[in-house]
Design a protein around this motif. Structure first.
Motif, PDB file in Angstrom:
ATOM      1  N   ALA A  68       0.808  -1.225   0.000  1.00 35.22           N
ATOM      2  CA  ALA A  68       0.000   0.000   0.000  1.00 35.22           C
ATOM      3  C   ALA A  68       0.842   1.276   0.000  1.00 35.22           C
ATOM      4  N   ALA A  69       2.136   1.157   0.309  1.00 37.62           N
ATOM      5  CA  ALA A  69       2.957   2.353   0.549  1.00 37.62           C
ATOM      6  C   ALA A  69       2.911   3.353  -0.596  1.00 37.62           C
ATOM      7  N   GLU A  70       2.925   2.871  -1.844  1.00 37.61           N
ATOM      8  CA  GLU A  70       2.979   3.797  -2.986  1.00 37.61           C
ATOM      9  C   GLU A  70       1.703   4.638  -3.108  1.00 37.61           C
ATOM     10  N   TYR A  71       0.605   4.177  -2.484  1.00 33.89           N
ATOM     11  CA  TYR A  71      -0.663   4.908  -2.590  1.00 33.89           C
ATOM     12  C   TYR A  71      -0.889   5.854  -1.409  1.00 33.89           C
ATOM     13  N   GLY A  72      -0.030   5.773  -0.407  1.00 26.01           N
ATOM     14  CA  GLY A  72      -0.246   6.527   0.825  1.00 26.01           C
ATOM     15  C   GLY A  72      -1.242   5.796   1.707  1.00 26.01           C
ATOM     16  N   VAL A  73      -0.876   5.591   2.977  1.00 26.52           N
ATOM     17  CA  VAL A  73      -1.703   4.781   3.874  1.00 26.52           C
ATOM     18  C   VAL A  73      -2.064   5.589   5.111  1.00 26.52           C
ATOM     19  N   THR A  74      -3.284   5.424   5.573  1.00 21.04           N
ATOM     20  CA  THR A  74      -3.682   5.945   6.875  1.00 21.04           C
ATOM     21  C   THR A  74      -3.949   4.752   7.792  1.00 21.04           C
ATOM     22  N   ILE A  75      -3.218   4.681   8.906  1.00 23.78           N
ATOM     23  CA  ILE A  75      -3.270   3.517   9.787  1.00 23.78           C
ATOM     24  C   ILE A  75      -3.931   3.873  11.115  1.00 23.78           C
ATOM     25  N   SER A  76      -4.818   2.995  11.562  1.00 23.33           N
ATOM     26  CA  SER A  76      -5.395   3.188  12.895  1.00 23.33           C
ATOM     27  C   SER A  76      -5.894   1.851  13.427  1.00 23.33           C
ATOM     28  N   HIS A  77      -6.331   1.852  14.680  1.00 21.70           N
ATOM     29  CA  HIS A  77      -7.037   0.679  15.186  1.00 21.70           C
ATOM     30  C   HIS A  77      -8.323   1.132  15.845  1.00 21.70           C
ATOM     31  N   SER A  78      -9.252   0.203  15.923  1.00 23.91           N
ATOM     32  CA  SER A  78     -10.595   0.568  16.366  1.00 23.91           C
ATOM     33  C   SER A  78     -11.183  -0.559  17.190  1.00 23.91           C
TER      34      SER A  78
END
Ligand SMILES: [Zn+2]
Lengths: 91, 207
Positions: free
Chosen positions: B193-203
């Motif tokens: 996913a890195a080339e697309y830009g990633v937003t990471i979180s947990h829920s």
């Protein structure tokens, strides 16, 4: 090569592992040494359609019986091996 | 005598760093790890398909999946995981092993998978492009619609994949992976996913 799993649909080869000839049947306990020897060790080297066991371990984890032409890799049938989908079998 | 205290921690506790990752200024993929769920595997016994189906219908108000799909049942999701088996995913203790054991007594064997799997939700504009690098499943919307499911492999790792309800008009793909493989698959997902830009979180919320 792809295999159409009867439970999952068409999947790539990497999801499956090969066991081998699906034809040999375990002989009766009193069948004699020759029959056991044949069952355990002797295999036909088939050039053409062959019945084989494949395992969909990278998918639904069902054992399958695949008929594959060893000359062309053409697959003519795939069915669940005995036991897979057994919940629908009469109790 | 030594004293032990058992902490419940996510298998991704170490690997997951919330925030942006990869290409800057882009927001192509959203990865959310969902934590603290109840997950029970239901395996129908030989010859007991009819009895199990009745029990599931009575408990959940919907038919248990008999083909690869995920069925939403209000406070639970029933996800096909193989012939004669499905997973019950829920929150808040309503469908735990203890709660379901009497429901399926005699018709199915249950196995608690709550702490055996990690659940990763993948969404965003580039979710399909990112997953296409890891999966051979056709995720085109015409083929893999809301509720579609597959028992498959990603990066040689067995996963249960299904499409949940859309979020913000975007497709959501859920991936259940064995806890011990979660970190490995997580890093592979980040690479993909890195080339697309990633937003990471947990829920804590199931989607
Ligand atoms: Zn399969």
């Amino acid at each position: 090569m792809r295999i159409v799993c009867p439970f999952c649909g068409e999947r790539e080869l990497g999801e499956f592992t090969y066991l081998g000839d699906a034809k040999p049947q375990r002989p009766a306990a009193d069948a004699g040494e020759d029959a056991i020897y044949d069952y355990v060790y002797l295999r036909d080297n088939i050039a053409g359609p062959m019945s084989e066991h494949w395992y969909h371990g990278g998918g639904c984890r069902a054992w399958l019986k695949v008929t594959r032409n060893t000359l062309t890799h053409e697959i003519s049938s795939v069915e669940p091996a005995a036991g897979a989908g057994a919940a629908k079998v009469g109790a | 005598m030594a004293e032990f205290s058992w902490d419940i921690r996510s298998p991704l506790d170490r690997a997951l760093v919330a925030g942006p990752y990869g290409a800057r200024g882009e927001d192509g993929v959203t990865l959310i790890e969902i934590r603290n769920f109840d997950l029970v595997q239901v395996m129908t016994r030989r010859g007991a398909a009819g009895e199990m189906a009745k029990a599931a219908q009575a408990r959940f108000g919907v038919a248990a999946p008999e083909t690869p799909k995920a069925v939403s049942a209000g406070d639970a999701t029933l996800i096909w995981s193989g012939p004669d088996q499905f997973l019950v995913l829920s929150k808040g203790g309503r469908h735990t092993m203890e709660a379901l054991a009497p429901v399926f007594a005699g018709s199915a064997s249950l196995s608690d998978q709550s702490h055996a799997r990690a659940l990763i939700s993948v969404s965003g504009d580039k979710a399909r492009a990112m997953l296409a690098k890891l999966s051979s499943i056709d995720l085109h919307p015409d083929v893999f619609g809301v509720g579609a499911a597959a028992a498959t492999s990603m990066d040689h790792t067995s996963v249960t994949l299904w499409r949940g309800k859309d979020r913000n008009a975007q497709a959501v793909f859920n991936v259940l992976v064995f806890a011990t493989f979660a970190e490995s698959l997580w890093h592979t997902m980040l690479d993909s996913a890195a080339e697309y830009g990633v937003t990471i979180s947990h829920s804590e919320d199931l989607v």
